[in-house]
Motif scaffolding. Structure first.
Motif, PDB file in Angstrom:
ATOM      1  N   ALA A   3       0.670  -1.231   0.073  1.00 24.92           N
ATOM      2  CA  ALA A   3       0.205  -0.113  -0.027  1.00 24.92           C
ATOM      3  C   ALA A   3       0.847   1.429   0.004  1.00 24.92           C
ATOM      4  CB  ALA A   3      -0.839   0.114   1.422  1.00 24.92           C
ATOM      5  N   LEU A   4       2.023   1.127   0.514  1.00 24.81           N
ATOM      6  CA  LEU A   4       2.959   2.412   0.618  1.00 24.81           C
ATOM      7  C   LEU A   4       3.699   2.460  -0.611  1.00 24.81           C
ATOM      8  CD1 LEU A   4       4.289   2.352   4.244  1.00 24.81           C
ATOM      9  CD2 LEU A   4       2.915   4.062   3.314  1.00 24.81           C
ATOM     10  N   GLY A   5       3.875   1.533  -1.286  1.00 27.28           N
ATOM     11  CA  GLY A   5       4.540   1.233  -2.395  1.00 27.28           C
ATOM     12  C   GLY A   5       5.884   0.946  -2.171  1.00 27.28           C
ATOM     13  N   ILE A   6       6.397   0.308  -1.189  1.00 27.55           N
ATOM     14  CA  ILE A   6       7.659  -0.181  -0.973  1.00 27.55           C
ATOM     15  C   ILE A   6       7.858  -1.545  -1.594  1.00 27.55           C
ATOM     16  CG2 ILE A   6       9.248  -0.896   0.698  1.00 27.55           C
ATOM     17  CD1 ILE A   6       8.312   0.954   2.684  1.00 27.55           C
ATOM     18  N   LEU A  11      13.300  -0.422  -4.306  1.00 28.87           N
ATOM     19  CA  LEU A  11      14.353   0.384  -3.484  1.00 28.87           C
ATOM     20  C   LEU A  11      15.698   0.183  -3.477  1.00 28.87           C
ATOM     21  CD1 LEU A  11      14.417   1.199  -0.243  1.00 28.87           C
ATOM     22  CD2 LEU A  11      14.423  -0.966   0.391  1.00 28.87           C
ATOM     23  N   GLN A  14      16.793   2.640  -6.278  1.00 31.28           N
ATOM     24  CA  GLN A  14      17.016   4.248  -5.800  1.00 31.28           C
ATOM     25  C   GLN A  14      18.453   4.191  -4.895  1.00 31.28           C
ATOM     26  OE1 GLN A  14      15.222   5.750  -7.475  1.00 31.28           O
ATOM     27  NE2 GLN A  14      13.408   6.316  -6.815  1.00 31.28           N
TER      28      GLN A  14
ATOM     29  N   PRO B  49       1.814   4.646  -3.656  1.00 30.66           N
ATOM     30  CA  PRO B  49       2.873   4.072  -4.429  1.00 30.66           C
ATOM     31  C   PRO B  49       3.140   5.121  -5.971  1.00 30.66           C
ATOM     32  CG  PRO B  49       1.172   2.383  -3.848  1.00 30.66           C
ATOM     33  CD  PRO B  49       0.519   3.756  -3.714  1.00 30.66           C
ATOM     34  N   MET B  67       9.211   3.211 -12.403  1.00 28.85           N
ATOM     35  CA  MET B  67       8.267   4.106 -11.959  1.00 28.85           C
ATOM     36  C   MET B  67       8.393   5.734 -12.451  1.00 28.85           C
ATOM     37  SD  MET B  67       6.869   2.236 -10.151  1.00 28.85           S
ATOM     38  CE  MET B  67       6.807   0.439  -8.891  1.00 28.85           C
ATOM     39  N   THR B  69       8.797   8.072 -10.435  1.00 25.36           N
ATOM     40  CA  THR B  69       9.636   8.677  -9.399  1.00 25.36           C
ATOM     41  C   THR B  69      11.076   8.425  -9.775  1.00 25.36           C
ATOM     42  OG1 THR B  69       9.137   6.950  -7.958  1.00 25.36           O
ATOM     43  CG2 THR B  69       8.107   8.759  -7.601  1.00 25.36           C
ATOM     44  N   MET B  70      11.398   7.234 -10.497  1.00 31.28           N
ATOM     45  CA  MET B  70      12.748   6.833 -10.784  1.00 31.28           C
ATOM     46  C   MET B  70      13.238   7.864 -12.032  1.00 31.28           C
ATOM     47  SD  MET B  70      12.664   2.974 -11.133  1.00 31.28           S
ATOM     48  CE  MET B  70      12.098   1.692  -9.723  1.00 31.28           C
ATOM     49  N   THR B  73      14.103  10.804 -10.396  1.00 31.82           N
ATOM     50  CA  THR B  73      15.496  10.789  -9.599  1.00 31.82           C
ATOM     51  C   THR B  73      16.458  10.999 -10.663  1.00 31.82           C
ATOM     52  OG1 THR B  73      14.202   9.423  -8.096  1.00 31.82           O
ATOM     53  CG2 THR B  73      16.709   9.271  -8.152  1.00 31.82           C
ATOM     54  N   TRP B  74      16.276  10.201 -11.776  1.00 36.08           N
ATOM     55  CA  TRP B  74      17.715  10.152 -12.639  1.00 36.08           C
ATOM     56  C   TRP B  74      17.634  11.690 -13.411  1.00 36.08           C
ATOM     57  CZ3 TRP B  74      15.537   5.008 -15.241  1.00 36.08           C
ATOM     58  CH2 TRP B  74      15.805   3.727 -14.108  1.00 36.08           C
ATOM     59  N   ASP B 255       8.164   9.219  -3.325  1.00 31.42           N
ATOM     60  CA  ASP B 255       7.827   7.728  -3.450  1.00 31.42           C
ATOM     61  C   ASP B 255       8.631   7.058  -1.921  1.00 31.42           C
ATOM     62  OD1 ASP B 255       8.203   5.253  -3.918  1.00 31.42           O
ATOM     63  OD2 ASP B 255       9.450   5.246  -5.670  1.00 31.42           O
ATOM     64  N   VAL B 256       7.964   6.614  -1.277  1.00 33.84           N
ATOM     65  CA  VAL B 256       8.608   5.739  -0.132  1.00 33.84           C
ATOM     66  C   VAL B 256       9.917   5.102  -0.318  1.00 33.84           C
ATOM     67  CG1 VAL B 256       8.475   4.594   1.957  1.00 33.84           C
ATOM     68  CG2 VAL B 256       6.435   5.558   0.816  1.00 33.84           C
ATOM     69  N   ASN B 257      10.013   4.565  -1.676  1.00 35.17           N
ATOM     70  CA  ASN B 257      11.392   3.653  -1.967  1.00 35.17           C
ATOM     71  C   ASN B 257      12.609   4.821  -1.883  1.00 35.17           C
ATOM     72  OD1 ASN B 257      10.487   1.205  -2.380  1.00 35.17           O
ATOM     73  ND2 ASN B 257       9.462   1.748  -4.335  1.00 35.17           N
ATOM     74  N   MET B 258      12.354   5.963  -2.665  1.00 36.75           N
ATOM     75  CA  MET B 258      13.369   7.008  -2.439  1.00 36.75           C
ATOM     76  C   MET B 258      13.870   7.393  -1.201  1.00 36.75           C
ATOM     77  SD  MET B 258      15.347   8.417  -4.793  1.00 36.75           S
ATOM     78  CE  MET B 258      16.876   8.619  -3.771  1.00 36.75           C
TER      79      MET B 258
END
Lengths: 165, 380
Positions: A3-6, A11, A14, B49, B67, B69-70, B73-74, B255-258
């Protein structure tokens, strides 16, 4: 997590992206620029130190020059005073010598004059004696009248004056 | 006021501003309820997400997709790299303007690092701290440029259904050509399974069929729910299609990943520094502590928990602020088109740099805390 997109692939992507950015920036930006800034700071500090040293040195040499100047002044004064003293002494000596010379000349001249006068007086006396003798001879030889006496004395005197001249 | 209206120039400016306000209010969400709303656009589908721009490939640990957001980022990395190349090329003892700007900012950070962590450690921490700062600032400021979140491709209903957990949705618009009945049954059957959850999801109707769509002003009324979409058998009008906009660009830190990636890097580096500066025994002794009895042991466990809390707080502070900023800008653009966004753009510029500063400063503080042995503070 979903849900958070992780998600793990995202990851990791990034993390790798950020690592690449870190690498690029440290290679291109931080290392050269920071070392340049440090070098410049070092240069500035050195320059400041050098200028400080130069200033101190200038102050020191200024002091030395001042000292030398005052020394020279004192020296000069001493020299001038010595020269003046020498000159004074020299003048005194010279004057004394001149005075002595003059004195000597004077004494000599006086002696000369004395001698001349003595000689003149001697001459005169001798002449008078001769005149008196010749006058007496003439008186004795001729007849003794009044007119004759008078003419005789006058002729003697005339002879003596013309003889003197 | 009289003076203001007396001068023709001031008067005309006042009239123009007032007119813009009136148009903005009438064209926006408020005007929409009165039957105007000619400027308002559909609110884009807001989701936590990041959206998938291009479907990628499968990996053992999940799908790798490109994504949006990627992409951002780039882009931010490319921008920074180009600027860095420019600075590197023009590097000289007497700095040019660009170099002077970087020297100014870097000098500020070097001084900060040296002030907080000491001259030696400060120099060690500086590259990471500064990279975090400059990346977050550039990414955040890029994120409020026009075009972010409004230009993209259109995701069709089946993709949206897939996103909502309905994995075998068949689009009535595609099936219409074949036998309508069975496919419709199948689709509605799935809809029933999810108890109407999907049916209430709104679809936007885009004109044209090209690859790129733009959320444009004046498209508010062209919305349709999944339910209506199925009722209409996927027919939304000639030359139109229903779906969601998938923006090509989305601010990297939404984006939480970043943010999690940066938080992990920061905390891993913090502990790496802790280990290398203090030695592994002293550093690990902070967390696994048998010397000070049961209380010390318990405190060590708390320390471990707090390290994980730091990662989470790093991640969600930045993510939350930037994501909320995006939503705020969208909402203001929706409520007061054209002008409502202006003060908030300034706010977002400010938040962008403040969040970058917070992230980098906290990294620096954690690093300098990790490089100091615990016992020192307690026994003094």
């Amino acid at each position: 997590m979903d849900a958070l997109g992780i998600n793990l692939p995202g990851l990791v992507t990034q993390i790798i992206s950020f690592g690449i950015l870190f690498f690029i920036l440290s290679k291109l930006l931080y290392k050269p620029l920071v070392s340049l800034m440090d070098q410049r700071a070092e240069k500035i500090r050195e320059g400041l130190e050098a200028s400080n040293i130069a200033r101190e040195e200038a102050a020191r040499s200024e002091e030395a020059i001042q000292e030398q100047l005052s020394e020279a002044r004192v020296e000069g004064q001493k020299l001038v005073a010595e020269a003046r003293e020498t000159a004074d002494r020299f003048r005194e000596e010279e004057m004394a010598r001149v005075r002595d010379d003059i004195e000597l000349e004077r004494v000599r001249a006086e002696a000369n004059i004395q001698r001349e006068r003595d000689a003149a007086i001697e001459d005169l006396r001798k002449e008078f004696a001769g005149l008196a003798i010749s006058a007496a001879e003439k008186v004795v030889r001729t007849s003794l009248d009044e007119d004759g006496h008078k003419e005789l004395i006058e002729s003697v005197l005339e002879e003596s004056t013309s003889g003197n001249n | 006021m009289a003076k203001l209206l007396g001068s023709p120039k001031a008067l005309s400016i006042t009239i123009v501003i007032a007119a813009v306000f009136v148009v903005s209010i009438l064209g926006g969400a408020l005007g929409n309820s009165l039957g105007f709303g000619f400027l308002s656009s559909s609110l884009p589908a807001i989701q936590l997400p990041a959206e998938i721009v291009v479907q990628g490939f499968d990996t053992p640990v999940g799908d790798w997709d490109l994504m949006n957001t990627m992409v951002t980022t780039w882009l931010a990395i490319i921008v920074l790299a180009v600027v860095a190349i420019f600075v590197r090329k023009g590097l000289s003892e007497v700095p040019g303007r660009l170099q002077a700007l970087f020297e100014l900012v870097m000098e500020f950070f070097i001084n900060l690092c040296e002030g907080i962590a000491g001259p030696e450690n400060g120099r060690r921490f500086f590259p990471l701290v500064f990279t975090i700062f400059i990346f977050i600032v550039v990414a955040n400021w890029m994120g409020i440029l026009p075009g972010f979140g409004t230009i993209g491709r259109v995701a069709d209903p089946s993709e949206i259904a897939h996103h909502h957990g309905v994995h075998h949705y068949s689009d009535p618009a595609e099936d219409q050509g074949h036998q309508t009945g069975s496919s419709h049954k199948k689709a509605s059957g799935h809809g029933e399974e999810h108890s109407g959850h999907l049916e209430k999801v709104n679809l936007h109707v885009f004109s044209g069929t090209g690859g790129i769509a733009i959320l444009q002003p004046g498209s508010l009324n062209e919305e349709i729910t999944f339910h209506d979409y199925e009722e209409a058998h996927g027919d939304v009008g000639e030359g139109k299609r229903a779906g969601h906009l998938v923006p090509f660009l989305r601010s990297a830190n939404t984006d939480v990943n970043m943010t999690l990636a940066m938080a992990l890097i920061a905390m891993v580096m913090v502990h790496y520094w802790g280990l290398s500066i203090l030695g592994s025994l002293t550093h690990l002794g902070k967390f696994i502590n048998f010397k000070d009895g049961p209380i010390g042991f318990f405190v060590g466990i708390l320390e471990i928990i707090s390290e994980f809390a730091k990662i989470i707080s790093f991640t969600f502070r930045l993510f939350g602020n930037i994501f909320a900023g995006e939503v705020l800008l969208m909402a203001m653009g929706f409520l007061l088109p054209m002008i409502g966004i202006i003060p908030f753009l300034g706010l977002e510029l400010f938040v962008g740099v403040i969040q970058a500063l917070i992230f980098s400063m906290l990294t620096l503080v954690f690093a300098s805390m990790a490089s100091v042995a615990h016992g020192d503070e307690e026994h003094h």
